[in-house]
Design a protein around this motif. Structure first.
Motif, PDB file in Angstrom:
ATOM      1  N   ALA A 351       1.915   7.994  20.375  1.00 10.50           N
ATOM      2  CA  ALA A 351       2.117   8.099  19.024  1.00 10.50           C
ATOM      3  C   ALA A 351       0.851   7.291  18.367  1.00 10.50           C
ATOM      4  O   ALA A 351       0.379   7.628  17.611  1.00 10.50           O
ATOM      5  CB  ALA A 351       3.377   7.589  18.497  1.00 10.50           C
ATOM      6  N   ASP A 352       0.620   5.847  18.774  1.00 11.35           N
ATOM      7  CA  ASP A 352      -0.401   5.133  18.004  1.00 11.35           C
ATOM      8  C   ASP A 352      -1.911   5.989  18.276  1.00 11.35           C
ATOM      9  O   ASP A 352      -2.487   6.060  17.365  1.00 11.35           O
ATOM     10  CB  ASP A 352      -0.305   4.085  18.730  1.00 11.35           C
ATOM     11  N   GLN A 354      -2.195   9.074  18.659  1.00 10.34           N
ATOM     12  CA  GLN A 354      -2.160  10.295  17.717  1.00 10.34           C
ATOM     13  C   GLN A 354      -2.448  10.037  16.292  1.00 10.34           C
ATOM     14  O   GLN A 354      -3.133  10.465  15.506  1.00 10.34           O
ATOM     15  CB  GLN A 354      -0.889  10.881  17.942  1.00 10.34           C
ATOM     16  N   LYS A 355      -1.747   8.859  15.916  1.00 12.71           N
ATOM     17  CA  LYS A 355      -1.933   8.384  14.470  1.00 12.71           C
ATOM     18  C   LYS A 355      -3.309   8.225  14.250  1.00 12.71           C
ATOM     19  O   LYS A 355      -3.630   8.497  12.972  1.00 12.71           O
ATOM     20  CB  LYS A 355      -1.119   7.141  14.123  1.00 12.71           C
ATOM     21  N   ASP A 356      -3.953   7.222  15.096  1.00  8.56           N
ATOM     22  CA  ASP A 356      -5.433   6.879  14.921  1.00  8.56           C
ATOM     23  C   ASP A 356      -6.209   8.263  15.026  1.00  8.56           C
ATOM     24  O   ASP A 356      -7.119   8.441  14.093  1.00  8.56           O
ATOM     25  CB  ASP A 356      -5.958   6.081  16.295  1.00  8.56           C
ATOM     26  N   PHE A 358      -5.195  11.052  13.889  1.00  5.95           N
ATOM     27  CA  PHE A 358      -5.127  11.674  12.803  1.00  5.95           C
ATOM     28  C   PHE A 358      -5.669  11.129  11.583  1.00  5.95           C
ATOM     29  O   PHE A 358      -6.109  11.941  10.858  1.00  5.95           O
ATOM     30  CB  PHE A 358      -3.522  11.656  12.528  1.00  5.95           C
ATOM     31  N   PHE A 524       0.583  15.525  13.796  1.00  4.76           N
ATOM     32  CA  PHE A 524      -0.583  14.915  14.148  1.00  4.76           C
ATOM     33  C   PHE A 524      -1.221  15.826  15.592  1.00  4.76           C
ATOM     34  O   PHE A 524      -2.195  15.239  16.016  1.00  4.76           O
ATOM     35  CB  PHE A 524      -0.596  13.563  14.684  1.00  4.76           C
TER      36      PHE A 524
END
Lengths: 590, 121
Positions: A351-352, A354-356, A358, A524
C-alpha cells in the motif's frame, strides 16, 4: 488484581488452581487413611494386650491348678499337717518360681509354712491384703497384690486357693510366687524392643515390666496408667511412662486376677506413619508448586517471547522502520499471528509503495495539463489576438483546465467516499436515458477520434443519483478510450437481467491479464501498460456502484483481446417495469 | 529542424505552435517509434522528447538517438517520475541529453535552450 498480569502469573494461577484442589483432596484422603491406619494399629495393640494378659492368666492358672490339686490331699482331711508338709515340699521342689507354700486358717493364721521349721510359731497373714477376706467371701482362688515377703524380703505375690472340707473353707493354701515368673511371661511375648509391657496389680504396683524390670518391679505404675485404671478396665490413652517417654497405652484388666497388662508404645511409632504421610504430602505439594513455578516460567517464556518479539516488530512497523517479522514460533496460534502480521506488513508495504507511486503519478498527471496550460498561456501572450493560434491556445487551456478539474474532482470524490461523506441525490430515472445522454456528449467530443461508439438500450427504472450514475458511465467510456486505438470499437449496452440493470462496456482494446483483472478496481492500482492516468476512474466507478447497491466486474480474454466491464445496479422495485415488448434499440454510429 | 515527441495531444500542439511562432520547422511524433521513423526519413538537429510515452519509453528513444544520430541535440521533458524511486530526468542526463526540463516549464526557457543549441532559425 487491577493491572494486567504477565502470562507467567496466569499460568502459575492455572497450575495452582489445578494443584490446590488435588492437594486438599489428598490431605482429606490422607487424613482418613491415617485415621484408619491408627485404628488398625490400635486394634492390633489391644489384641496383643489381651493375648499377653491371657498368657499371664494362664501362668497364674497353672499355679492355681497345682495348688488345687494339693488341696485335695487326704492328709488335710484329718489335719495331718506333717504328711501334708512333706507332700507340699515335694511339690515346691518342682515349681521353680515358687519360693514357698503355706497353709493358713481362713482368718489368716498360718498353720504350716515350708520356710519355717515345723513347730515354730507362725504369724497371722490375714491382714496382709484383702485376699483372705475375698476367699472367705467368694470361695474362689485369689492372686494377692505384690508385697515384700516377710521371710524372703523380695517382691513376690501369693496365689491362694480355698481348701474345702465338708462344704466350707477349712484352710487357705497359698503359694509364694516370685514376680520374675510374670516378667518371664511378658518377655516371652516378643514385644518390639521399644515397646514397654507392664503388669500392674490392684494397687497399681508394677509386678513385671519388659524394660528395666529390676529397678521398677514394686514401684507404682505411671500416674497416667493408674488414672486410666480408675475409670475403666480396658482402653487406650496417650500418656507417659514412668521414665517420662510419650507413649500410647492400650491396657486391660484381667477378670480372673484383677491384674492389668498395659503397653507403652512410643508415640512416634503410632504417629510416625501419619507424620511420614503428612511429610510426603508436604514434600509433594512443595515439589508440585516448584514444578508449577518452573513450568509457568518456562512455558510462559516460550509463549511470551515470540509474542514480545511480534509486539516489538509490530511497534517497529508502527514507527515505519524496516523489520523482519520473526518466523520461529512453536505455538500454532502465535505462528498464525506472525503470519498475519507478516501479511499485513507486506500489504502495508505494498500500500505504501502504491501510495508513493500514486503520488508520483499524481504529480505527473497534474504537471502534464499544467505544462499544456503554461505553454498555451505563452502562446496567448505572443499570438495575435483573434488569430486562429490564439483561439486554439484558448481551447487547449479550456480542455486542460477541465481535465485537471475532473482529475481533482475524482480525487475528492474518492476521498469523500472513503470517509463516507458522499451524499447521493436519489431520484427515480431511466438508466437508458442517462447512458444515452453521456454517449451523446462523447460523440461530440474530439477525444473519441475515430473510435466506433455504439449503444443498445432497454429502459431500466433506477432509483439513485443520476449525476453519479452518469459519472460512472462517463468514466467507463473514458477508460475504454484509454485502452483502445484511435480506430477501436467501443460498444455499450443497457439491459435488464433478473431484476438487475446491466450496463456493459465492451472494447476491442489492449485487454487485460488475469492478474490485472483482479486488481483493476483497486485504488492506485494500474496495469503496467496503461498510458498514464491515475487509475482513479475505475476505483471511483466501483465505489459509486457499491454506494448504489450495485457492483462492477471486468472480463477479458487476455492481452490484445479487448475487455468488457459489466456494471450491475438494482432496478427500482416500486415501479412496474415497462412491458418486455420494448425491444432493444440500436443507436450505433458507423 | 526540430522533432517534437509528445504523447499528450494538447501539449504537443501547444509546443509545436510556440516553436513555429519562433520560426522553427517542427515535425511531431506521438511516440518514440514515430520519432525514429521521422529521424530515419530526415535527421533533425534537435529532438525535444517527453520521457513517459506509450510504445517506446522516452529513455529508450534518447538512447537510440544518441546511438544512431550522435549529432542530434536532445532536450528531455518530464512531468516527474512515473515511478517514485527513480529520478528519470537525472537518468536522461546520464544518457547524454543536452538539457532536461521539468514540467511545467517556462516556454521561454525552452526557446532559449533551443536557440543556444542550434541558433536562431
Amino acid at each position: 488484581m487491577n493491572g494486567p498480569m504477565p502470562l507467567r502469573a496466569y499460568l502459575l494461577l492455572l497450575a495452582l488452581a489445578t494443584i490446590v484442589p488435588v492437594v486438599a483432596f489428598g490431605a482429606v484422603v490422607g487424613y482418613f487413611l491415617i485415621q484408619e491406619q491408627r485404628e488398625t494399629f490400635r486394634r492390633g495393640a489391644e489384641e496383643r494386650t489381651l493375648a499377653v494378659l491371657t498368657a499371664i492368666d494362664n501362668e497364674l492358672a497353672g499355679s492355681v491348678s497345682t495348688l488345687e490339686a494339693l488341696a485335695t490331699l487326704p492328709s488335710l482331711d484329718d489335719g495331718n499337717l506333717a504328711a501334708f508338709r512333706s507332700r507340699a515340699r515335694r511339690v515346691l521342689a518342682v515349681q521353680p518360681d515358687w519360693h514357698n507354700i503355706n497353709l493358713a486358717l481362713p482368718d489368716g493364721q498360718q498353720v504350716m509354712n515350708l520356710q519355717v521349721p515345723a513347730g515354730k510359731p507362725l504369724p497371722n497373714i490375714g491382714r496382709l491384703d484383702g485376699s483372705f477376706g475375698q476367699i472367705r467371701e467368694t470361695g474362689q482362688p485369689v492372686v494377692s497384690d505384690l508385697a515384700v515377703g516377710p521371710v524372703l524380703k523380695r517382691w513376690s505375690f501369693a496365689v491362694r486357693v480355698p481348701v474345702f472340707r465338708e462344704g466350707s473353707v477349712r484352710y487357705v493354701l497359698s503359694a509364694g510366687v516370685r514376680a520374675e515368673s510374670i516378667s518371664r511371661v511378658v518377655l516371652a511375648q516378643g514385644l518390639p524392643p521399644d515397646w514397654v509391657g507392664v503388669v500392674v496389680d490392684r494397687n497399681g504396683r508394677i509386678v513385671a515390666r519388659s524394660y528395666k524390670s529390676e529397678e521398677t518391679v514394686g514401684q507404682l505404675a505411671s500416674t497416667s496408667l493408674r488414672g486410666a485404671l480408675e475409670h475403666s478396665r480396658s482402653g487406650w490413652f496417650a500418656g507417659a511412662t514412668i521414665e517420662g517417654a510419650a507413649v500410647y497405652t492400650p491396657f486391660r484388666r484381667s477378670d480372673r486376677s484383677d491384674w492389668t497388662f498395659a503397653m507403652g508404645i512410643p508415640a512416634a511409632a503410632v504417629d510416625g506413619a501419619a507424620r511420614r504421610a503428612a511429610g510426603l504430602l508436604a514434600i509433594g505439594l512443595l515439589g508440585a508448586l516448584l514444578l508449577a513455578l518452573v513450568l509457568a516460567h518456562v512455558v510462559g517464556r516460550r509463549i511470551s517471547a515470540p509474542i514480545s518479539a511480534l509486539a516489538s516488530a509490530a511497534a517497529a512497523i508502527g514507527r515505519g522502520e524496516r523489520v523482519e517479522v520473526p518466523a520461529t514460533a512453536r505455538i500454532d496460534e502465535i505462528r498464525r499471528l506472525a503470519g498475519s502480521l507478516r501479511e499485513s506488513l507486506e500489504m502495508l508495504q505494498l500500500a505504501d509503495r502504491q501510495k508513493d507511486e500514486f503520488l508520483a503519478m499524481l504529480s505527473h498527471e497534474l504537471r502534464n495539463p499544467l505544462a499544456a496550460i503554461s505553454t498555451s498561456t505563452y502562446l496567448l501572450e505572443v499570438a495575435e489576438p483573434g488569430s486562429s493560434d490564439a483561439s486554439e491556445a484558448r481551447a487547449i487551456i479550456d480542455r486542460q483546465t477541465r481535465h485537471m478539474a475532473r482529475l481533482v474532482g475524482d480525487l475528492l470524490d474518492i476521498n469523500r467516499i472513503n470517509l463516507g461523506k458522499l451524499p447521493l441525490q436519489r431520484t427515480r430515472f431511466d438508466l437508458a436515458a442517462a447512458v444515452s445522454d453521456v454517449v451523446r456528449g462523447w460523440r461530440q467530443s474530439e477525444r473519441l477520434e475515430e473510435r466506433d461508439l455504439s449503444l443498445t438500450v432497454e429502459p431500466c427504472r433506477l432509483q439513485g443519483d443520476r449525476a453519479r450514475i452518469e459519472q460512472i458511465i462517463d468514466n467507463l467510456i473514458d477508460n475504454a478510450i484509454k485502452f483502445t486505438s484511435a480506430r477501436g470499437r467501443i460498444a455499450l449496452s443497457v439491459s435488464r437481467e433478473a431484476g438487475t440493470a446491466v450496463v456493459r462496456v465492451t472494447d476491442n482494446g489492449i485487454g487485460l491479464t488475469r492478474e490485472e483483472c483482479d486488481r483493476v478496481f483497486e485504488l492506485f492500482a494500474q496495469g503496467e501498460r496503461t498510458q498514464g492516468g491515475l487509475g482513479l476512474g475505475l476505483a471511483l466507478v466501483k465505489r459509486l456502484a457499491e454506494l448504489h447497491g450495485g457492483n462492477v466486474s471486468v472480463f477479458s480474454d487476455g492481452p490484445g483481446r479487448g475487455a468488457t466491464i459489466e456494471l450491475r445496479l438494482p432496478l427500482d422495485n416500486e415501479l412496474d417495469q415497462p412491458a418486455a415488448n420494448s425491444a432493444g434499440v440500436v443507436m450505433g454510429i458507423g | 529542424m526540430i522533432v517534437l515527441v509528445e504523447d499528450q495531444p494538447d501539449q504537443r500542439q501547444a509546443l509545436k505552435m510556440a516553436l513555429q511562432m519562433e520560426g522553427y520547422a517542427v515535425r511531431v511524433a506521438r511516440n518514440g517509434q514515430e520519432a525514429l521513423m521521422l529521424m530515419a526519413e530526415r535527421p533533425s538537429r534537435v529532438v525535444i522528447t517527453d520521457i513517459f510515452m506509450p510504445d517506446m519509453d522516452g529513455l529508450e528513444l534518447i538512447a537510440q538517438i544518441r546511438e544512431q544520430f550522435p549529432e542530434t541535440k536532445i532536450i528531455s521533458v518530464s512531468g516527474g517520475a512515473r515511478h517514485s524511486q527513480v529520478d528519470y530526468l537525472e537518468s536522461s542526463r546520464l544518457l547524454g541529453v543536452h538539457a532536461a526540463l521539468q514540467k511545467p516549464f517556462e516556454v521561454k526557457d525552452l526557446l532559449a535552450l533551443v536557440r543556444q543549441l542550434i541558433g536562431r532559425p
